[in-house]
Design a protein around this motif. Structure first.
Motif, PDB file in Angstrom:
ATOM      1  N   ALA A  98      -5.389  10.704  10.379  1.00 31.58           N
ATOM      2  CA  ALA A  98      -4.125  11.460  10.340  1.00 31.58           C
ATOM      3  C   ALA A  98      -3.497  11.364   8.952  1.00 31.58           C
ATOM      4  N   LEU A  99      -3.539  10.182   8.373  1.00 29.35           N
ATOM      5  CA  LEU A  99      -2.978  10.013   7.018  1.00 29.35           C
ATOM      6  C   LEU A  99      -3.736  10.882   6.022  1.00 29.35           C
ATOM      7  N   LEU A 100      -5.069  10.823   6.056  1.00 30.71           N
ATOM      8  CA  LEU A 100      -5.865  11.543   5.049  1.00 30.71           C
ATOM      9  C   LEU A 100      -5.722  13.054   5.182  1.00 30.71           C
ATOM     10  N   ARG A 101      -5.463  13.530   6.380  1.00 34.84           N
ATOM     11  CA  ARG A 101      -5.240  14.971   6.545  1.00 34.84           C
ATOM     12  C   ARG A 101      -3.892  15.371   5.945  1.00 34.84           C
ATOM     13  N   GLU A 102      -2.908  14.470   6.065  1.00 27.74           N
ATOM     14  CA  GLU A 102      -1.576  14.789   5.555  1.00 27.74           C
ATOM     15  C   GLU A 102      -1.469  14.477   4.066  1.00 27.74           C
ATOM     16  N   ASN A 103      -2.178  13.459   3.633  1.00 25.38           N
ATOM     17  CA  ASN A 103      -2.068  12.996   2.252  1.00 25.38           C
ATOM     18  C   ASN A 103      -3.485  12.627   1.780  1.00 25.38           C
ATOM     19  N   PRO A 104      -4.228  13.591   1.205  1.00 22.46           N
ATOM     20  CA  PRO A 104      -5.653  13.365   0.910  1.00 22.46           C
ATOM     21  C   PRO A 104      -5.913  12.287  -0.130  1.00 22.46           C
ATOM     22  N   SER A 105      -4.967  11.982  -1.008  1.00 19.68           N
ATOM     23  CA  SER A 105      -5.216  10.878  -1.957  1.00 19.68           C
ATOM     24  C   SER A 105      -4.095   9.858  -1.908  1.00 19.68           C
ATOM     25  N   PRO A 106      -4.051   9.089  -0.862  1.00 15.83           N
ATOM     26  CA  PRO A 106      -2.962   8.107  -0.735  1.00 15.83           C
ATOM     27  C   PRO A 106      -3.151   6.926  -1.684  1.00 15.83           C
ATOM     28  N   THR A 107      -2.044   6.284  -2.011  1.00 13.13           N
ATOM     29  CA  THR A 107      -2.116   5.018  -2.741  1.00 13.13           C
ATOM     30  C   THR A 107      -2.391   3.899  -1.728  1.00 13.13           C
ATOM     31  N   ALA A 108      -2.713   2.726  -2.243  1.00 12.06           N
ATOM     32  CA  ALA A 108      -2.952   1.599  -1.337  1.00 12.06           C
ATOM     33  C   ALA A 108      -1.691   1.296  -0.522  1.00 12.06           C
ATOM     34  N   ASP A 109      -0.520   1.408  -1.164  1.00 13.42           N
ATOM     35  CA  ASP A 109       0.731   1.162  -0.432  1.00 13.42           C
ATOM     36  C   ASP A 109       0.927   2.181   0.686  1.00 13.42           C
ATOM     37  N   GLU A 110       0.564   3.424   0.408  1.00 10.57           N
ATOM     38  CA  GLU A 110       0.724   4.452   1.449  1.00 10.57           C
ATOM     39  C   GLU A 110      -0.252   4.209   2.598  1.00 10.57           C
ATOM     40  N   VAL A 111      -1.437   3.716   2.301  1.00 12.99           N
ATOM     41  CA  VAL A 111      -2.377   3.380   3.385  1.00 12.99           C
ATOM     42  C   VAL A 111      -1.798   2.229   4.209  1.00 12.99           C
ATOM     43  N   ARG A 112      -1.290   1.212   3.498  1.00 15.07           N
ATOM     44  CA  ARG A 112      -0.703   0.069   4.227  1.00 15.07           C
ATOM     45  C   ARG A 112       0.410   0.543   5.144  1.00 15.07           C
ATOM     46  N   GLU A 113       1.279   1.408   4.613  1.00 14.51           N
ATOM     47  CA  GLU A 113       2.405   1.885   5.413  1.00 14.51           C
ATOM     48  C   GLU A 113       1.897   2.685   6.613  1.00 14.51           C
ATOM     49  N   ALA A 114       0.906   3.553   6.377  1.00 20.04           N
ATOM     50  CA  ALA A 114       0.403   4.416   7.457  1.00 20.04           C
ATOM     51  C   ALA A 114      -0.276   3.606   8.555  1.00 20.04           C
ATOM     52  N   LEU A 115      -0.850   2.466   8.200  1.00 22.45           N
ATOM     53  CA  LEU A 115      -1.546   1.644   9.200  1.00 22.45           C
ATOM     54  C   LEU A 115      -0.677   0.492   9.705  1.00 22.45           C
ATOM     55  N   SER A 116       0.594   0.497   9.301  1.00 18.99           N
ATOM     56  CA  SER A 116       1.448  -0.641   9.683  1.00 18.99           C
ATOM     57  C   SER A 116       1.700  -0.690  11.188  1.00 18.99           C
ATOM     58  N   GLY A 117       1.454   0.417  11.875  1.00 20.08           N
ATOM     59  CA  GLY A 117       1.627   0.414  13.329  1.00 20.08           C
ATOM     60  C   GLY A 117       0.361   0.041  14.075  1.00 20.08           C
ATOM     61  N   ASN A 118      -0.658  -0.384  13.364  1.00 16.21           N
ATOM     62  CA  ASN A 118      -1.922  -0.777  14.012  1.00 16.21           C
ATOM     63  C   ASN A 118      -2.189  -2.248  13.702  1.00 16.21           C
ATOM     64  N   ILE A 119      -2.391  -3.024  14.742  1.00  6.92           N
ATOM     65  CA  ILE A 119      -2.636  -4.455  14.553  1.00  6.92           C
ATOM     66  C   ILE A 119      -4.130  -4.728  14.676  1.00  6.92           C
TER      67      ILE A 119
END
Ligand code: FES
Ligand code: FES
Length: 502
Positions: free
Chosen positions: A456-477
């Protein structure tokens, strides 16, 4: 635990919803469901009737009237507001605060109206409404009325809504030119409810001299707390020049004037409130947090800190229209829960049917339905109350927690599970291959949810930063704590999709 049975209704108009609300004694409104459904999963709430407002399109509008006021429909999701160019450009304090609201999956489903009606003391929207002098529009049996935000919140989970009222819209006054603003909150992890937070607005005559200010705390008492005594002290204060930042030539001089004052004001704020103690933080710790968040919000208003996050305004891909009585599952039209209930009602099916099939089937969450009826067992169930992210699926292209949705809510929508993100020939997707290549899974329990969230993140933001990946996955443990490898795998997939060959 599973929710108690209930009758499910999904009206298409506000009038229909009002009629249903008045017709049923024990009815609850379902807005985003991100607080109500966990409560139902725990059986802390057990309504007889659930009225889902999700099909009332008019309640999702975000508009600006001729006077420049922002009107947000109560069913606009947090993500709708976050992506809104109108809000990003015209009401930047709201855009900033939304980066703190829960996790991506919750922001996609949760709504502004649901959050305000729930009135959690630690939520961001109530504080924003008080800080920005919002007006809440409510429709009930006696007609429509407007309630000032400051009068709306009555206590923990308590508002001035009457039994048959529906909150329909929230109006924020026009944003004055020359306004400065700041927002900061502290939570135990990204997306958790705030232990303490502060929103600050400072209006100026000429961009620098404060004419009026407002500071509101949240997460520290039963309702948002305005700090009039503090903001009176700000009046006529001289702020640093607009555009000021850590690299500005006036930085040193300003460190001795306004910024010194920020620290004094923050110290004053800690004495203005008696914060509550709970299992997350005691009162003494919260007092320290109050001082910290007020200081940081004031400093941000003065221009000394960058905003928390900037986000793509790009809307996610939607899967297109789906008939209202079907669910599109991984590209295939499937029978809806309502159709199953009708099938149970036929004489041939009566023998094994539940006593009230419609009511009993309504309570099935999308996660259970995917596993038990579609045999799509890649959707894992960990916590069943919206904490772990193991059940993440895509709804019309947006990530969502399948344990915080009833299967009936998916009728007329497109659901994509982990199986739908895997190539049909049994090979692994590029993202899955990168998870393997980077050893981004150990026991694998969290992996489907991680991959769906990352896709879902990559479809919305094809080149995320590491911080954006961390934020996008913060709801997954990940219980195996493979976060570093997981982030590497997502970043590597992004690079490959951008054309990098090695
Ligand atoms: Fe759905 Fe944990 S978030 S099972
Ligand atoms: Fe085991 Fe994440 S790989 S929970």
């Amino acid at each position: 635990m599973k929710p108690s049975p209930f009758d499910y209704h999904r009206p298409a108009t506000l009038d229909e919803a009002l009629g249903l609300l008045q017709a049923h004694e024990d009815a609850r409104l379902l807005a985003g469901g991100q607080s109500l459904i966990p409560a139902m999963n725990f059986r802390l709430a057990a309504p007889e009737v659930l009225i889902d407002l999700g099909d009332i399109a008019a309640l999702r509008d975000i508009t600006v009237d001729q006077a420049g006021n922002l009107k947000i429909g109560a069913m606009a999701s947090h993500a709708d507001c976050q992506r809104s160019q109108t809000i990003q450009e015209g009401w930047p304090l709201i855009a900033e605060a939304l980066a703190y609201v829960a996790h991506a999956q919750v922001r996609h489903r949760g709504t502004i109206g649901g959050s305000l009606a729930h009135a959690d003391p630690a939520a961001e929207w109530p504080a924003l409404c008080v800080a920005l002098d919002a007006t809440l529009t409510v429709t009930g049996p006696a007609g429509t009325r407007n309630i000032a935000a400051v009068d709306f919140f009555q206590g923990v989970y308590a508002t001035s809504l009457e039994a048959h009222d529906i909150l329909t819209a929230i109006t924020f006054p026009a944003w004055p030119s020359g306004r400065r603003w700041g927002f900061h909150e502290v939570s135990r992890r990204q997306g958790d409810f705030a232990l303490a937070g502060a929103a600050v607005v400072i209006d100026t005559h000429d961009g620098q001299i404060c004419s009026h200010a407002k500071a509101v705390l949240f997460g520290v008492a039963d309702t948002p707390v305005a700090l009039p005594a503090l903001t009176r002290r700000l009046e006529r204060a001289e702020l640093p020049p607009a555009g000021f930042g850590p690299d500005h030539e006036a930085a040193e001089e300003s460190e001795h004037t306004f910024f010194q004052r920020c620290d004094d004001l923050a110290w004053f704020a800690r004495t203005a409130v008696e914060p509550r103690s709970d299992l997350h933080a005691d009162a003494a710790y919260r007092q320290d947090l109050i001082q910290a968040v007020v200081a940081l919000a004031l400093r941000q208003a003065a221009g000394a800190s960058a905003t928390k996050l900037t986000r793509s305004a790009q809307a996610p891909r939607s899967e297109g229209p789906v008939p209202a009585d079907k669910i599109m599952v991984n590209g295939r039209l499937m029978e809806s829960v309502g159709q199953r209930a009708n099938a149970h009602a036929t004489p041939e099916s009566q023998r094994n049917a539940p006593a009230n099939p419609s009511k009993t089937l309504s309570r099935i969450t999308l996660a259970d339905h995917a596993r038990d009826n579609w045999r799509l067992t890649g959707t894992h169930i960990g916590c069943e109350h919206g904490v772990c992210g193991a059940c993440t699926v895509l709804i019309d292209g947006e990530s969502a927690r399948a344990c915080l949705m009833f299967a009936r809510q998916a009728e007329g929508r497109a659901v994509t599970t982990i199986e739908g993100l895997t190539p049909a020939n049994g090979e692994l997707s590029d993202l899955q291959q990168q998870f393997v290549a980077h050893h981004a899974l150990q026991c694998g329990f969290c992996t489907p949810g991680m991959i769906v969230s990352a896709e879902a993140l990559l479809r919305e933001n094809p080149s995320p930063t590491a911080d954006e990946v961390r934020e996008a996955l913060s709801g997954n443990i990940c219980r195996c704590t493979g976060y570093v490898s997981i982030i590497e795998a997502v970043l590597a997939t992004a690079r490959l999709r951008q054309g990098e060959t090695t």
